[in-house]
Design a protein around this motif. Structure first.
Motif, PDB file in Angstrom:
ATOM      1  N   ILE A 147      26.013  18.308-118.055  1.00 15.74           N
ATOM      2  CA  ILE A 147      26.586  18.643-116.837  1.00 15.74           C
ATOM      3  C   ILE A 147      27.146  19.938-116.756  1.00 15.74           C
ATOM      4  CG2 ILE A 147      28.600  17.327-115.261  1.00 15.74           C
ATOM      5  CD1 ILE A 147      26.247  15.676-115.916  1.00 15.74           C
ATOM      6  N   PRO A 148      27.816  20.385-117.310  1.00 11.34           N
ATOM      7  CA  PRO A 148      28.035  21.879-117.193  1.00 11.34           C
ATOM      8  C   PRO A 148      27.044  22.798-117.048  1.00 11.34           C
ATOM      9  CG  PRO A 148      29.098  21.124-119.508  1.00 11.34           C
ATOM     10  CD  PRO A 148      28.329  19.980-118.724  1.00 11.34           C
ATOM     11  N   VAL A 149      26.026  22.471-117.663  1.00  4.88           N
ATOM     12  CA  VAL A 149      24.667  23.355-117.644  1.00  4.88           C
ATOM     13  C   VAL A 149      23.933  23.322-116.364  1.00  4.88           C
ATOM     14  CG1 VAL A 149      22.269  24.100-118.536  1.00  4.88           C
ATOM     15  CG2 VAL A 149      24.073  23.412-120.172  1.00  4.88           C
ATOM     16  N   LEU A 150      24.038  22.169-115.961  1.00  7.14           N
ATOM     17  CA  LEU A 150      23.629  21.635-114.490  1.00  7.14           C
ATOM     18  C   LEU A 150      24.400  22.234-113.502  1.00  7.14           C
ATOM     19  CD1 LEU A 150      22.336  17.976-114.713  1.00  7.14           C
ATOM     20  CD2 LEU A 150      20.732  20.136-114.394  1.00  7.14           C
ATOM     21  N   LYS A 151      25.705  22.272-113.371  1.00 12.61           N
ATOM     22  CA  LYS A 151      26.735  22.751-112.471  1.00 12.61           C
ATOM     23  C   LYS A 151      26.369  24.328-112.439  1.00 12.61           C
ATOM     24  CE  LYS A 151      30.584  20.883-113.679  1.00 12.61           C
ATOM     25  NZ  LYS A 151      32.051  20.389-113.960  1.00 12.61           N
ATOM     26  N   GLU A 152      26.235  24.954-113.598  1.00 10.86           N
ATOM     27  CA  GLU A 152      26.008  26.395-113.591  1.00 10.86           C
ATOM     28  C   GLU A 152      24.617  26.590-113.111  1.00 10.86           C
ATOM     29  OE1 GLU A 152      25.240  29.804-116.681  1.00 10.86           O
ATOM     30  OE2 GLU A 152      26.547  28.225-117.397  1.00 10.86           O
ATOM     31  N   LYS A 153      23.617  25.919-113.308  1.00  9.77           N
ATOM     32  CA  LYS A 153      22.370  26.453-112.811  1.00  9.77           C
ATOM     33  C   LYS A 153      22.214  26.056-111.378  1.00  9.77           C
ATOM     34  CE  LYS A 153      19.437  25.984-116.899  1.00  9.77           C
ATOM     35  NZ  LYS A 153      18.002  26.221-116.842  1.00  9.77           N
ATOM     36  N   LEU A 154      22.952  25.005-110.985  1.00 10.74           N
ATOM     37  CA  LEU A 154      22.616  24.737-109.560  1.00 10.74           C
ATOM     38  C   LEU A 154      23.890  25.391-108.573  1.00 10.74           C
ATOM     39  CD1 LEU A 154      22.275  20.790-110.094  1.00 10.74           C
ATOM     40  CD2 LEU A 154      20.559  22.394-109.202  1.00 10.74           C
ATOM     41  N   LYS A 155      24.831  26.012-109.253  1.00 13.18           N
ATOM     42  CA  LYS A 155      25.811  26.903-108.571  1.00 13.18           C
ATOM     43  C   LYS A 155      26.688  25.832-107.810  1.00 13.18           C
ATOM     44  CE  LYS A 155      23.903  31.260-108.408  1.00 13.18           C
ATOM     45  NZ  LYS A 155      22.402  31.232-109.313  1.00 13.18           N
ATOM     46  N   GLU A 156      26.912  24.485-108.637  1.00 13.54           N
ATOM     47  CA  GLU A 156      27.618  23.570-107.795  1.00 13.54           C
ATOM     48  C   GLU A 156      29.128  23.392-108.635  1.00 13.54           C
ATOM     49  OE1 GLU A 156      27.039  21.733-105.199  1.00 13.54           O
ATOM     50  OE2 GLU A 156      24.783  21.197-105.211  1.00 13.54           O
ATOM     51  N   LYS A 157      30.097  23.015-107.800  1.00  8.84           N
ATOM     52  CA  LYS A 157      31.447  22.876-108.395  1.00  8.84           C
ATOM     53  C   LYS A 157      31.418  21.425-109.248  1.00  8.84           C
ATOM     54  CE  LYS A 157      36.387  22.262-107.502  1.00  8.84           C
ATOM     55  NZ  LYS A 157      37.374  22.072-106.252  1.00  8.84           N
ATOM     56  N   ASP A 158      30.819  20.500-108.626  1.00  9.26           N
ATOM     57  CA  ASP A 158      30.856  19.259-109.286  1.00  9.26           C
ATOM     58  C   ASP A 158      29.118  18.714-109.194  1.00  9.26           C
ATOM     59  OD1 ASP A 158      33.294  18.450-109.718  1.00  9.26           O
ATOM     60  OD2 ASP A 158      33.614  18.500-107.309  1.00  9.26           O
ATOM     61  N   PHE A 159      28.831  17.863-110.274  1.00  8.77           N
ATOM     62  CA  PHE A 159      27.237  17.551-110.249  1.00  8.77           C
ATOM     63  C   PHE A 159      27.595  15.997-109.844  1.00  8.77           C
ATOM     64  CE2 PHE A 159      23.896  15.094-112.052  1.00  8.77           C
ATOM     65  CZ  PHE A 159      22.669  15.715-111.431  1.00  8.77           C
ATOM     66  N   ILE A 160      27.036  15.546-108.662  1.00 13.55           N
ATOM     67  CA  ILE A 160      27.037  14.305-108.188  1.00 13.55           C
ATOM     68  C   ILE A 160      25.748  13.601-108.395  1.00 13.55           C
ATOM     69  CG2 ILE A 160      27.497  12.654-106.242  1.00 13.55           C
ATOM     70  CD1 ILE A 160      29.573  14.978-105.348  1.00 13.55           C
ATOM     71  N   GLU A 161      25.424  12.889-109.270  1.00  9.47           N
ATOM     72  CA  GLU A 161      24.136  12.268-109.658  1.00  9.47           C
ATOM     73  C   GLU A 161      23.324  11.970-108.251  1.00  9.47           C
ATOM     74  OE1 GLU A 161      22.051   9.442-113.024  1.00  9.47           O
ATOM     75  OE2 GLU A 161      23.888  10.212-113.210  1.00  9.47           O
ATOM     76  N   SER A 162      24.214  11.038-107.586  1.00  8.78           N
ATOM     77  CA  SER A 162      23.432  10.201-106.405  1.00  8.78           C
ATOM     78  C   SER A 162      22.968  11.360-105.429  1.00  8.78           C
ATOM     79  CB  SER A 162      24.469   9.345-105.831  1.00  8.78           C
ATOM     80  OG  SER A 162      25.490  10.096-105.182  1.00  8.78           O
ATOM     81  N   ASP A 163      23.294  12.672-105.517  1.00 10.36           N
ATOM     82  CA  ASP A 163      22.806  13.685-104.496  1.00 10.36           C
ATOM     83  C   ASP A 163      21.500  14.212-104.944  1.00 10.36           C
ATOM     84  OD1 ASP A 163      25.332  13.252-103.021  1.00 10.36           O
ATOM     85  OD2 ASP A 163      26.230  15.202-103.815  1.00 10.36           O
ATOM     86  N   TYR A 164      20.939  13.726-105.996  1.00  6.89           N
ATOM     87  CA  TYR A 164      19.713  14.452-106.666  1.00  6.89           C
ATOM     88  C   TYR A 164      18.701  13.308-107.113  1.00  6.89           C
ATOM     89  CZ  TYR A 164      22.600  18.626-107.098  1.00  6.89           C
ATOM     90  OH  TYR A 164      23.030  19.969-106.458  1.00  6.89           O
ATOM     91  N   ILE A 165      17.454  13.892-107.088  1.00  8.18           N
ATOM     92  CA  ILE A 165      16.459  13.052-107.517  1.00  8.18           C
ATOM     93  C   ILE A 165      16.174  13.637-109.096  1.00  8.18           C
ATOM     94  CG2 ILE A 165      13.761  12.765-107.475  1.00  8.18           C
ATOM     95  CD1 ILE A 165      14.120  13.791-104.568  1.00  8.18           C
ATOM     96  N   ILE A 166      16.271  12.783-109.945  1.00  4.14           N
ATOM     97  CA  ILE A 166      16.341  13.401-111.392  1.00  4.14           C
ATOM     98  C   ILE A 166      15.066  12.807-112.014  1.00  4.14           C
ATOM     99  CG2 ILE A 166      17.632  13.254-113.479  1.00  4.14           C
ATOM    100  CD1 ILE A 166      20.102  12.691-111.942  1.00  4.14           C
ATOM    101  N   TYR A 167      14.428  13.559-112.560  1.00  8.27           N
ATOM    102  CA  TYR A 167      13.318  13.334-113.447  1.00  8.27           C
ATOM    103  C   TYR A 167      13.566  13.443-114.851  1.00  8.27           C
ATOM    104  CZ  TYR A 167      10.173  13.809-109.480  1.00  8.27           C
ATOM    105  OH  TYR A 167       9.331  13.782-108.243  1.00  8.27           O
ATOM    106  N   GLU A 168      13.042  12.700-115.625  1.00  6.53           N
ATOM    107  CA  GLU A 168      13.068  12.433-117.045  1.00  6.53           C
ATOM    108  C   GLU A 168      11.483  12.974-117.503  1.00  6.53           C
ATOM    109  OE1 GLU A 168      14.431   9.829-120.718  1.00  6.53           O
ATOM    110  OE2 GLU A 168      13.674   8.686-119.102  1.00  6.53           O
ATOM    111  N   ILE A 169      11.477  14.072-118.527  1.00  3.81           N
ATOM    112  CA  ILE A 169      10.305  14.566-118.809  1.00  3.81           C
ATOM    113  C   ILE A 169      10.386  14.717-120.298  1.00  3.81           C
ATOM    114  CG2 ILE A 169       8.872  16.650-118.536  1.00  3.81           C
ATOM    115  CD1 ILE A 169       9.753  15.824-115.825  1.00  3.81           C
ATOM    116  N   THR A 170       9.017  13.995-120.717  1.00  2.00           N
ATOM    117  CA  THR A 170       8.537  14.232-121.945  1.00  2.00           C
ATOM    118  C   THR A 170       7.545  15.363-122.275  1.00  2.00           C
ATOM    119  OG1 THR A 170       7.331  12.351-122.098  1.00  2.00           O
ATOM    120  CG2 THR A 170       9.426  12.106-123.120  1.00  2.00           C
TER     121      THR A 170
END
Length: 177
Positions: A147-170
């Motif tokens: 979460i803190p890494v995503l907020k920094e990378k996305l330049k977002e104050k909060d990370f709201i999971e429902s606002d994003y399409i999330i892929y899990e990658i192997t």
């Protein structure tokens, strides 16, 4: 693929142009018929300096994909200055070959292990995108560390999971360090 990335960097630095398949010594000719999406990360003095990737295969084969992503990494990653000839001799390379990518539907980000899988998040309006590779950062040990890494990378104050399409990658990781 590491050898292809290394040859690509060397050719580009010596000739100031992008190599094609014929300019490289490709030991495994089967790679010319395989299609994979890859992530190329280039390190200088053990720090990430450049990276480039795509979530789906773009080029006709993994050799062309490796050439393209390597060139983009060393010349188009806007976070860093372009590579210099003197730096090019001391680079280390990591290539993540994407073996599976799945949109999270039946589970949440809190069920992903950042030491094994990586994630790509894309804002539903496609205005923002970020990715986190496994074992790329020693501070990513649990899903909460995302979460803190995503907020920094996305330049977002909060990370709201429902606002994003999330892929899990192997991935399958290859590295020369």
């Amino acid at each position: 693929m590491l050898n292809i990335a290394r040859q690509t960097i060397d050719f580009y630095m010596k000739n100031l142009k992008v190599p094609n398949i014929d300019n490289l010594d490709i030991a495994d000719k089967n790679l010319i018929t395989e299609r994979w999406s890859i992530f190329v990360t280039v390190y200088y003095k053990w720090n990430i300096r450049w990276s480039w990737w795509n979530i789906k295969e773009i080029e006709d084969n993994i050799v062309s994909e490796t050439i393209s992503n390597t060139i983009h990494a060393i010349s188009n990653d806007s976070r860093f200055k372009a590579i210099t000839l003197s730096e090019s001799k001391d680079l280390k390379i990591r290539i993540d070959k994407i073996s599976s990518r799945n949109i999270l539907k039946d589970k949440n980000i809190n069920q992903i292990d950042p030491t094994i899988n990586w994630i790509i998040v894309i804002k539903k309006d496609y205005s923002k995108l970020a990715c986190i590779l496994p074992n790329i950062n020693p501070l990513l040990l649990t899903w909460e560390d995302f979460i803190p890494v995503l907020k920094e990378k996305l330049k977002e104050k909060d990370f709201i999971e429902s606002d994003y399409i999330i892929y899990e990658i192997t991935t399958e990781v290859n590295t020369d360090y």
